[in-house]
Motif scaffolding. Structure first.
Motif, PDB file in Angstrom:
ATOM      1  N   UNK A   1       0.810  -1.219   0.000  1.00  0.00           N
ATOM      2  CA  UNK A   1       0.000   0.000   0.000  1.00  0.00           C
ATOM      3  C   UNK A   1       0.843   1.269   0.000  1.00  0.00           C
ATOM      4  N   UNK A   2       2.185   1.127   0.000  1.00  0.00           N
ATOM      5  CA  UNK A   2       3.076   2.288   0.053  1.00  0.00           C
ATOM      6  C   UNK A   2       3.679   2.533  -1.329  1.00  0.00           C
ATOM      7  N   UNK A   3       3.311   3.681  -1.920  1.00  0.00           N
ATOM      8  CA  UNK A   3       3.906   4.072  -3.197  1.00  0.00           C
ATOM      9  C   UNK A   3       5.236   4.781  -2.985  1.00  0.00           C
ATOM     10  N   UNK A   4       5.315   5.603  -1.954  1.00  0.00           N
ATOM     11  CA  UNK A   4       6.539   6.308  -1.608  1.00  0.00           C
ATOM     12  C   UNK A   4       6.431   6.715  -0.143  1.00  0.00           C
ATOM     13  N   UNK A   5       7.564   7.006   0.466  1.00  0.00           N
ATOM     14  CA  UNK A   5       7.540   7.387   1.872  1.00  0.00           C
ATOM     15  C   UNK A   5       8.811   8.130   2.228  1.00  0.00           C
ATOM     16  N   UNK A   6       8.753   8.848   3.336  1.00  0.00           N
ATOM     17  CA  UNK A   6       9.917   9.530   3.882  1.00  0.00           C
ATOM     18  C   UNK A   6       9.725   9.649   5.388  1.00  0.00           C
ATOM     19  N   UNK A   7      10.810   9.470   6.116  1.00  0.00           N
ATOM     20  CA  UNK A   7      10.764   9.486   7.581  1.00  0.00           C
ATOM     21  C   UNK A   7      11.598  10.649   8.089  1.00  0.00           C
ATOM     22  N   UNK A   8      11.101  11.325   9.101  1.00  0.00           N
ATOM     23  CA  UNK A   8      11.828  12.446   9.689  1.00  0.00           C
ATOM     24  C   UNK A   8      11.526  12.524  11.176  1.00  0.00           C
ATOM     25  N   UNK A   9      12.292  13.349  11.877  1.00  0.00           N
ATOM     26  CA  UNK A   9      12.101  13.507  13.303  1.00  0.00           C
ATOM     27  C   UNK A   9      11.670  14.912  13.652  1.00  0.00           C
ATOM     28  N   UNK A  10      10.909  15.037  14.734  1.00  0.00           N
ATOM     29  CA  UNK A  10      10.525  16.346  15.253  1.00  0.00           C
ATOM     30  C   UNK A  10      10.876  16.383  16.731  1.00  0.00           C
TER      31      UNK A  10
ATOM     32  N   UNK B   1      11.509  12.089  24.435  1.00  0.00           N
ATOM     33  CA  UNK B   1      12.432  11.192  23.740  1.00  0.00           C
ATOM     34  C   UNK B   1      13.541  11.905  22.979  1.00  0.00           C
ATOM     35  N   UNK B   2      13.585  13.223  23.035  1.00  0.00           N
ATOM     36  CA  UNK B   2      14.560  13.952  22.244  1.00  0.00           C
ATOM     37  C   UNK B   2      13.997  14.278  20.876  1.00  0.00           C
ATOM     38  N   UNK B   3      13.626  13.239  20.138  1.00  0.00           N
ATOM     39  CA  UNK B   3      12.934  13.402  18.875  1.00  0.00           C
ATOM     40  C   UNK B   3      11.890  12.297  18.750  1.00  0.00           C
ATOM     41  N   UNK B   4      10.793  12.603  18.065  1.00  0.00           N
ATOM     42  CA  UNK B   4       9.766  11.610  17.745  1.00  0.00           C
ATOM     43  C   UNK B   4       9.826  11.322  16.251  1.00  0.00           C
ATOM     44  N   UNK B   5       9.626  10.060  15.902  1.00  0.00           N
ATOM     45  CA  UNK B   5       9.702   9.637  14.502  1.00  0.00           C
ATOM     46  C   UNK B   5       8.337   9.814  13.831  1.00  0.00           C
ATOM     47  N   UNK B   6       8.336  10.538  12.699  1.00  0.00           N
ATOM     48  CA  UNK B   6       7.128  10.714  11.899  1.00  0.00           C
ATOM     49  C   UNK B   6       7.395  10.103  10.522  1.00  0.00           C
ATOM     50  N   UNK B   7       6.447   9.319  10.032  1.00  0.00           N
ATOM     51  CA  UNK B   7       6.559   8.719   8.707  1.00  0.00           C
ATOM     52  C   UNK B   7       5.499   9.322   7.800  1.00  0.00           C
TER      53      UNK B   7
END
Length: 473
Positions: A388-397, A402-408
């Motif tokens: 179901x994933x055509x494209x994706x990118x992961x980044x942190x905020x 936790x210092x940073x949270x992972x967002x996809x």
């Protein structure tokens, strides 16, 4: 005179002589299994005294310890084995036992007599895993000389002596946990290991054991600040609480100090160069990562030209020291991390006129979660495997806990379930790599070169209202 206790775990107590005898015994067992100087031995273990014994035993034989996180799943362990090519394994983890013959730490360890020769200073001592800007995690190689330098830097920066009493609730497979253990043993400080982090147990033992230096990362600091009964614990034995692995959140630190009277000492380091800066014990500033510890030289270079800049000017932080890693595995990744012998931290900031370091940004794309470095490409590789994933990118905020949270960010092919995608990552990778949130987007923004515009995604979706949450495993 009775020998002092060196290490405590639950109700078990060990003197240094006892630890050394057990290490000698395990070394003899490993030697019979074929472990020789110069080889690599994987250690994948829960936090327990036998972890410490195994590290010492492997070093007795002149071999290098390859530390695997017990949070890893099979795919992560398979990748790490391919990178480091170890010949032997020790531990208590079923994932490792499935992948190669393993000396199990539940087997009785009979004390041995030694003696064993001291390892060569230039020989590899430990390999820990760290992620760079792209790709899968790399192994960071530290020699006995570089690790020994880091231990001396840590001892001196924290003003640790054999009168100190510390406890460790962070994973020993991470560089900070290992550094704390080795420094305590070398300094003669009293050390308690915790099987896992539990805040009330940590607070209880500060009081009961008269802990003098408490080690904390952001989640521990946040838990302290929000504990409803924090004032009921006697924390008067603490000289300070160390804040490491992520930048200080001043409001959290100040809340703990107001409620307990205990101050903080922020420090800054990396797997590649474990101790870079630390605040002077007598002159702490929460808005600074401190000054370079003796033995470490810092410089700031322009992001445009790569040339050193003046104090107060912003650029990439670079460091040089005897504690610098010997290199990465794969070896070809090493050159990118160095600039004429200077370690490129990937952090952006400036040095003031007094030499204090202030960090403001990151040039690297890696995400730092609870002190662990997470490569976006590793999570993206899992997500790309879903139909179901055509494209994706992961980044942190930024995240206070936790210092940073992972967002996809996911560009779906048809219908996609954010919770299902987050769960897929949780099944394939360690729990701390699971996205906090999966956001469905119409398109992943990219440059003509194909490079993902992560900053655009952060601006658009870093705090996207209504995004489907993914509860951490």
């Amino acid at each position: 005179m009775t020998e002092p206790i060196a290490l405590v775990f639950e109700e078990r107590q060990f003197t240094r002589s006892r630890l050394d005898a057990l290490a000698d015994g395990l070394a003899e067992t490993l030697a019979r299994r074929g472990v020789r100087a110069g080889q690599r031995v994987v250690l994948m273990s829960s936090t327990r005294p036998e972890f410490v014994v195994a590290v010492l035993a492997i070093w007795r034989l002149g071999a290098a310890v390859v530390l695997f996180s017990p949070a890893w799943k099979r795919g992560e362990a398979e990748h790490a084995l391919a990178v480091t090519e170890p010949g032997h394994a020790v531990g208590d983890h079923p994932v490792l036992a499935e992948l190669m013959p393993m000396v199990h730490l539940d087997e009785p360890i009979e004390p041995g007599g030694g003696p064993f020769p001291a390892p060569e200073p230039g020989a590899d001592a430990v390999l820990v895993f760290s992620s760079g800007t792209t790709g899968l995690p790399k192994a960071v190689r530290h020699t006995h000389a570089s690790l020994g330098a880091a231990v001396r830097h840590w001892r001196d920066a924290l003003d640790l002596t054999d009168r100190d009493r510390i406890q460790i609730a962070t994973p020993p497979s991470h560089i900070l946990g290992l550094l704390n253990i080795v420094t305590a043993l070398e300094t003669g400080a009293w050390l308690r290991l915790h099987r896992r982090f539990a805040l009330d147990a940590v607070l209880h033992h500060i009081e009961a054991d008269r802990i003098t230096v408490e080690m904390a990362v952001a989640p521990i600091a946040l838990a302290l600040a929000s504990h409803p009964e924090l004032e009921s614990y006697d924390l008067s034995s603490l000289r300070y609480i160390l804040w490491g692995a992520t930048p200080v959140t001043p409001s959290v630190a100040e809340t703990v100090t107001r409620r307990t009277g205990v101050g903080w000492v922020p420090a800054y380091g990396a797997s590649e160069l474990p101790v870079i800066t630390c605040n002077p014990i007598e002159d702490v500033r929460l808005d600074s990562a401190g000054r370079a510890v003796p033995g470490v030289t810092l410089r700031v270079v322009s992001l445009e030209t790569g040339k050193p800049v003046e104090p107060g000017e912003t650029g990439e932080i670079q460091a040089r020291s005897d504690s610098l890693m010997a290199g990465y595995l794969p070896a070809e990744a090493t050159a990118q991390a160095l600039d004429d012998g200077w370690y490129r931290t990937g952090d952006v900031g400036h040095l003031d006129a007094s030499g204090r370091l202030r960090l403001t940004d990151r040039t690297k794309e890696m995400i730092k979660v609870r002190g662990f470095q997470v490569a976006p490409a590793e999570i993206e590789a899992v997500l790309h495997g879903h139909p179901a994933v055509a494209d994706c990118a992961v980044f942190g905020i930024p995240d206070a806990a936790d210092g940073e949270a992972i967002i996809a960010a996911v560009e779906p092919r048809g219908t996609a379930d954010p919770d299902e995608l987050a769960a897929l990552v949780g099944e394939r990778l360690a729990s701390y790599k699971r996205p906090r949130r999966v956001v469905l987007v119409p398109e992943i923004p990219r440059l003509p070169s194909g490079k993902v515009l992560r900053r655009v995604l952060k601006e658009r979706h870093g705090h996207a209202p209504g995004a489907a949450p993914a509860t951490p495993a």
